[in-house]
Design an enzyme around this catalytic site. Structure first.
Site, mmCIF file in Angstrom:
data_model
loop_
_atom_site.group_PDB
_atom_site.id
_atom_site.type_symbol
_atom_site.label_atom_id
_atom_site.label_comp_id
_atom_site.label_asym_id
_atom_site.label_seq_id
_atom_site.Cartn_x
_atom_site.Cartn_y
_atom_site.Cartn_z
ATOM 1 N N SER A 40 0.804 -1.220 0.000
ATOM 2 C CA SER A 40 0.000 0.000 0.000
ATOM 3 C C SER A 40 0.834 1.266 0.000
ATOM 4 C CB SER A 40 -0.920 0.006 1.223
ATOM 5 O OG SER A 40 -0.186 -0.186 2.419
ATOM 6 N N HIS A 243 -1.149 5.702 6.785
ATOM 7 C CA HIS A 243 -0.508 5.736 5.471
ATOM 8 C C HIS A 243 -0.241 7.190 5.102
ATOM 9 C CE1 HIS A 243 -2.173 1.657 5.245
ATOM 10 N NE2 HIS A 243 -1.294 1.432 4.274
#
Length: 262
Positions: A40, A243
């Protein structure tokens, strides 16, 4: 004019004028055949504007940003949110070939249980966080090296003419005051320490594979969760939690990659 005479004349003029004759194919050779592999942190989770796949690929991730800014002959982007090393081996290295000239990758965090560690520390007790972090660090130092070696070897086998560039992970947190509902400074500190252990393992195995390791931590410094200007999403992002955001990919990862390879 005979070919040998013409060639000699070109060489003479190049010497006199102080220039070098460049073959017509040089411009073509300058273009990269670039493949961006990984999890990711490569697919761009957190950046938004995702494609229609289940991988949450974003054109705001560092890889497509780098490709757009350079003379890229081709660009393939099989990186996928949630990927572990086995996914790279089974689903991603097929994008590589002998014509590939550049490969970038982030991988290893999910193998070490990134999501479970983060949720355990965010919502669990201090002792459960300590236990999760200790387990992840033990995995990173004992089991992960062999998985990384196999992954990098597969990349080398499929793309023998490519530069292998392995990017690490940022420290996710600033450790100062962050409000009453935030994780404690202690939890944030031990999570950052776990990131350091993971990055150390990745750097070591990347070097052993003859790759270039890119340390993202200096580029994200001062912009973790709890910063005045964070480049990492907090838990409120749900699937995007912990993230990079779009600024993190552009000013963190892209800047790190550009500093390393141009």
């Amino acid at each position: 004019m005979p070919r040998r005479v013409r060639t000699a004349l070109v060489a003479f003029l190049a010497t006199v004028l102080g220039v070098v004759a460049v073959p017509a194919t040089a411009a073509q050779a300058a273009g990269e055949n670039y493949v961006a592999l990984g999890d990711s942190y490569s697919s761009g989770v957190g950046a938004g504007s995702y494609d229609l796949s289940t991988c949450l690929r974003s054109q705001k991730s560092y890889a497509p940003l780098w490709a757009a800014a350079h003379s890229v002959t081709s660009f393939r982007f099989p990186a996928c949110g949630g990927a572990v090393t086995a996914d790279v081996l089974n689903d991603q290295v097929g994008a590589l070939s002998s014509s590939t000239t550049l490969v970038t990758i982030t991988i290893g965090g999910n193998d070490a249980g990134f999501a479970d560690v983060m949720s355990g520390c965010r919502f669990g007790s201090t002792s459960s966080c300590e236990s999760a972090v200790a387990g992840a660090k033990a995995f990173a130092t004992s089991t992960l090296p062999a998985r990384l070696d196999a992954t990098y070897a597969a990349i080398r086998g499929r793309a023998p003419n490519a530069r292998l560039v392995v990017l690490g992970y940022p420290r996710l947190f600033e450790t100062g005051w962050c409000g009453l509902l935030a994780m404690s400074s202690y939890k944030r500190t031990i999570l950052n320490q776990a990131a350091d252990v993971l990055d150390g393992v990745i750097a070591d195995r990347a070097a052993a594979a003859g790759g270039t390791y890119v340390d993202a931590r200096p580029f994200f410094a001062g912009h973790g969760v709890c910063a005045a200007s964070p480049w990492i999403r907090d838990v409120t992002g749900v699937i995007e939690a912990y993230h990079p955001n779009a600024d993190g990919y552009r000013y963190g990862y892209l800047a790190a990659l550009t500093a390393a390879i141009g």
